[in-house]
Design a protein around this motif. Structure first.
Motif, short mmCIF file in Angstrom:
data_model
loop_
_atom_site.label_atom_id
_atom_site.label_comp_id
_atom_site.label_asym_id
_atom_site.label_seq_id
_atom_site.Cartn_x
_atom_site.Cartn_y
_atom_site.Cartn_z
N ALA A 42 -41.39 -15.41 27.13
CA ALA A 42 -42.01 -16.39 26.25
C ALA A 42 -43.17 -15.74 25.51
CB ALA A 42 -42.48 -17.60 27.04
N CYS A 43 -43.56 -16.40 24.40
CA CYS A 43 -44.65 -15.90 23.56
C CYS A 43 -45.73 -16.97 23.48
CB CYS A 43 -44.11 -15.59 22.16
SG CYS A 43 -45.25 -14.67 21.11
N ARG A 44 -46.93 -16.64 23.93
CA ARG A 44 -48.02 -17.62 23.99
C ARG A 44 -48.61 -17.87 22.60
NH1 ARG A 44 -52.25 -15.29 28.07
NH2 ARG A 44 -51.84 -13.42 26.83
N SER A 45 -49.26 -19.00 22.46
CA SER A 45 -50.04 -19.26 21.26
C SER A 45 -51.35 -18.49 21.35
CB SER A 45 -50.33 -20.76 21.13
OG SER A 45 -51.21 -21.18 22.17
N ALA A 46 -52.01 -18.30 20.21
CA ALA A 46 -53.31 -17.62 20.22
C ALA A 46 -54.33 -18.45 20.98
CB ALA A 46 -53.77 -17.38 18.79
N CYS A 47 -54.20 -19.78 20.94
CA CYS A 47 -55.12 -20.64 21.68
C CYS A 47 -55.02 -20.38 23.17
CB CYS A 47 -54.83 -22.11 21.38
SG CYS A 47 -55.82 -23.28 22.35
N GLU A 48 -53.79 -20.33 23.68
CA GLU A 48 -53.63 -20.08 25.12
C GLU A 48 -54.07 -18.67 25.49
OE1 GLU A 48 -50.24 -19.92 28.64
OE2 GLU A 48 -49.63 -20.12 26.56
N ALA A 49 -53.78 -17.71 24.61
CA ALA A 49 -54.09 -16.32 24.93
C ALA A 49 -55.59 -16.04 24.91
CB ALA A 49 -53.37 -15.40 23.95
N PHE A 50 -56.32 -16.62 23.95
CA PHE A 50 -57.73 -16.27 23.77
C PHE A 50 -58.69 -17.42 24.07
CE2 PHE A 50 -55.28 -13.79 20.52
CZ PHE A 50 -55.29 -12.59 21.21
N GLY A 51 -58.22 -18.66 23.92
CA GLY A 51 -59.02 -19.82 24.29
C GLY A 51 -60.25 -20.07 23.45
N THR A 52 -60.32 -19.51 22.25
CA THR A 52 -61.50 -19.69 21.41
C THR A 52 -61.33 -20.90 20.48
OG1 THR A 52 -60.60 -18.16 19.77
CG2 THR A 52 -62.05 -17.24 21.46
N PRO A 53 -62.41 -21.55 20.08
CA PRO A 53 -62.33 -22.76 19.25
C PRO A 53 -61.57 -22.55 17.94
CG PRO A 53 -64.53 -22.56 20.16
CD PRO A 53 -63.81 -21.27 20.49
N ASP A 113 -47.87 -24.90 21.05
CA ASP A 113 -48.06 -24.55 22.46
C ASP A 113 -47.31 -23.28 22.84
OD1 ASP A 113 -49.70 -26.70 22.87
OD2 ASP A 113 -48.14 -27.98 23.68
N GLY A 114 -46.94 -22.48 21.85
CA GLY A 114 -46.19 -21.26 22.11
C GLY A 114 -44.70 -21.46 21.96
N TYR A 115 -43.94 -20.46 22.41
CA TYR A 115 -42.49 -20.40 22.17
C TYR A 115 -41.81 -19.83 23.40
CZ TYR A 115 -38.19 -18.25 20.33
OH TYR A 115 -36.89 -17.84 20.13
N ASN A 116 -40.67 -20.45 23.76
CA ASN A 116 -39.87 -19.83 24.82
C ASN A 116 -38.41 -19.61 24.45
OD1 ASN A 116 -39.23 -22.61 25.01
ND2 ASN A 116 -38.93 -22.51 27.23
N LEU A 117 -37.89 -20.39 23.50
CA LEU A 117 -36.52 -20.13 23.03
C LEU A 117 -36.29 -20.80 21.68
CD1 LEU A 117 -35.20 -23.09 23.62
CD2 LEU A 117 -34.48 -22.12 25.78
N TYR A 150 -51.90 -14.98 13.72
CA TYR A 150 -50.83 -15.23 14.69
C TYR A 150 -49.95 -16.39 14.25
CZ TYR A 150 -53.53 -12.16 17.76
OH TYR A 150 -54.19 -11.08 18.29
N SER A 151 -50.58 -17.49 13.85
CA SER A 151 -49.79 -18.65 13.41
C SER A 151 -49.02 -18.31 12.14
CB SER A 151 -50.68 -19.87 13.20
OG SER A 151 -51.58 -19.70 12.13
N GLN A 152 -49.58 -17.45 11.29
CA GLN A 152 -48.87 -17.04 10.09
C GLN A 152 -47.64 -16.21 10.42
OE1 GLN A 152 -52.14 -15.26 7.91
NE2 GLN A 152 -52.36 -17.06 6.62
N MET A 153 -47.73 -15.43 11.49
CA MET A 153 -46.55 -14.69 11.95
C MET A 153 -45.46 -15.66 12.37
SD MET A 153 -46.00 -12.34 15.33
CE MET A 153 -45.82 -13.84 16.31
N PHE A 154 -45.83 -16.71 13.14
CA PHE A 154 -44.86 -17.72 13.55
C PHE A 154 -44.27 -18.42 12.33
CE2 PHE A 154 -46.48 -18.78 18.14
CZ PHE A 154 -46.18 -17.49 18.52
N LYS A 155 -45.14 -18.73 11.36
CA LYS A 155 -44.69 -19.47 10.17
C LYS A 155 -43.74 -18.64 9.32
CE LYS A 155 -45.09 -23.44 8.04
NZ LYS A 155 -44.72 -24.69 8.75
N ALA A 156 -44.00 -17.35 9.22
CA ALA A 156 -43.12 -16.48 8.45
C ALA A 156 -41.73 -16.43 9.06
CB ALA A 156 -43.71 -15.07 8.36
N ALA A 157 -41.66 -16.44 10.39
CA ALA A 157 -40.37 -16.37 11.08
C ALA A 157 -39.67 -17.71 11.12
CB ALA A 157 -40.57 -15.84 12.49
#
Length: 312
Positions: A181-192, A141-145, A211-218
């Motif tokens: 905060a950093c939104r998820s790609a789902c929230e940002a684009f809303g595509t299936p 659901d994204g990231y805030n801290l 996008y999720s791979q960027m989160f996973k790398a970090a």
């Protein structure tokens, strides 16, 4: 003599009652969650019990810098925790709102309402399959801290995200307004395909996005998308848990010393441009940007492989 016997019997019954009560408390079980704020400012943790689980003693509270608070939960409880930031509540009416993680209740107590994304979540199921606890830190659901979860029992994995993803969030994912905060790609684009919905609503068709791979790398042990279970859900025998907001990069004060399974060092992915991920998604990028993106995806794959090795 009769009086002494009665007095002794009463004492024995009381003592026996305490023994029996202690036995049943141990059999029923219970968990203590301890929250610590290592952020530079105040946070307002939110608490949401899942359907079928009882509400805890509070559904939201204020936690100043350096402060700690504990909550007790019964065995079998499941739910989630998160930290709200940038909150302002009126001193007289108690009404207010938060910049990130707001639960929409208009007050400090969330009263059965969840976090508005983007928000970093700590999720728990106590006494689940096989009597084990299941826990994770989710960025779905994204990231805030930054947040770290540590089990008190030795040998149980530490999980969470030590990195400040707000510093490296692509422009197209950044939350608007005053929200940090950093939104998820789902929230940002809303595509299936980003939301793992519709024809992408199963693990065979919903794959990790750039996008999720960027989160996973970090944050290699955090949930990065809906079907990221294999490297993101952890188990432990019934034990207490600590949840630290904004932990030092080396981990919580006790986590790295108290466990043989510390968090893996996050990859310091540097983004050359704010919108390179969108360019990759649409195919509009030059050779240099393409090479940088390929390098990041390789880092993500290596990070995921390292986590799999740690879990085997």
């Amino acid at each position: 003599m009769a009086s002494s016997m009665m007095s002794w019997s009463a004492s024995a019954i009381i003592s026996l009652s305490f023994v029996i009560l202690s036995f049943f408390q141990g059999a029923v079980g219970g968990i203590t969650f301890t929250f610590t704020n290592r952020c530079g400012g105040t946070v307002w943790p939110g608490v949401l019990a899942n359907s079928g689980s009882s509400a805890l003693q509070t559904t939201g509270f204020e936690l100043g810098p350096g402060e700690t608070r504990s909550l007790a939960a019964p065995s079998g409880w499941s739910g989630r925790f998160w930290a709200r930031t940038g909150c302002a509540f009126d001193a007289s009416s108690g009404k207010g709102a938060c910049a990130t993680g707001d639960c929409g209740s208009g007050e400090v107590e969330c009263r059965g309402r969840g976090a508005a994304p983007p928000a970093t979540l700590a999720e728990f199921t106590l006494g689940g399959g096989g009597g084990k606890d299941y826990y994770d830190v989710s960025l779905v659901d994204g990231y805030n801290l930054p947040m770290v979860v540590e089990a008190a029992a030795p040998g149980c994995p530490v999980t969470g995200c030590l990195v400040d993803l707000n510093e490296r969030c692509p422009a197209e994912l950044r939350a608007g307004g005053q929200a940090q905060a950093c939104r998820s790609a789902c929230e940002a684009f809303g595509t299936p395909e980003y939301c793992c919905s519709g024809q992408f609503g199963n693990p065979d068709t919903c794959r990790p996005s750039v996008y999720s791979q960027m989160f996973k790398a970090a944050c290699p042990r955090s949930y990065s998308y809906a079907y990221d279970d294999a490297t993101s859900t952890f188990t432990c025998a019934a034990t207490d848990y600590s949840i630290t907001f904004c932990p030092p990069r080396s981990g919580t004060p006790n986590s790295q010393k108290a466990t043989k399974d510390p968090l893996p060092t996050p990859k310091d992915v540097q983004l050359e441009g704010d919108s390179w991920l969108a360019s990759l998604a649409t195919g509009e990028m030059d050779a240099a940007t393409s090479a940088a993106a390929a390098s990041l995806l390789l880092q993500a794959a290596l990070a995921a492989a390292a986590v799999v090795v740690l879990l085997v």
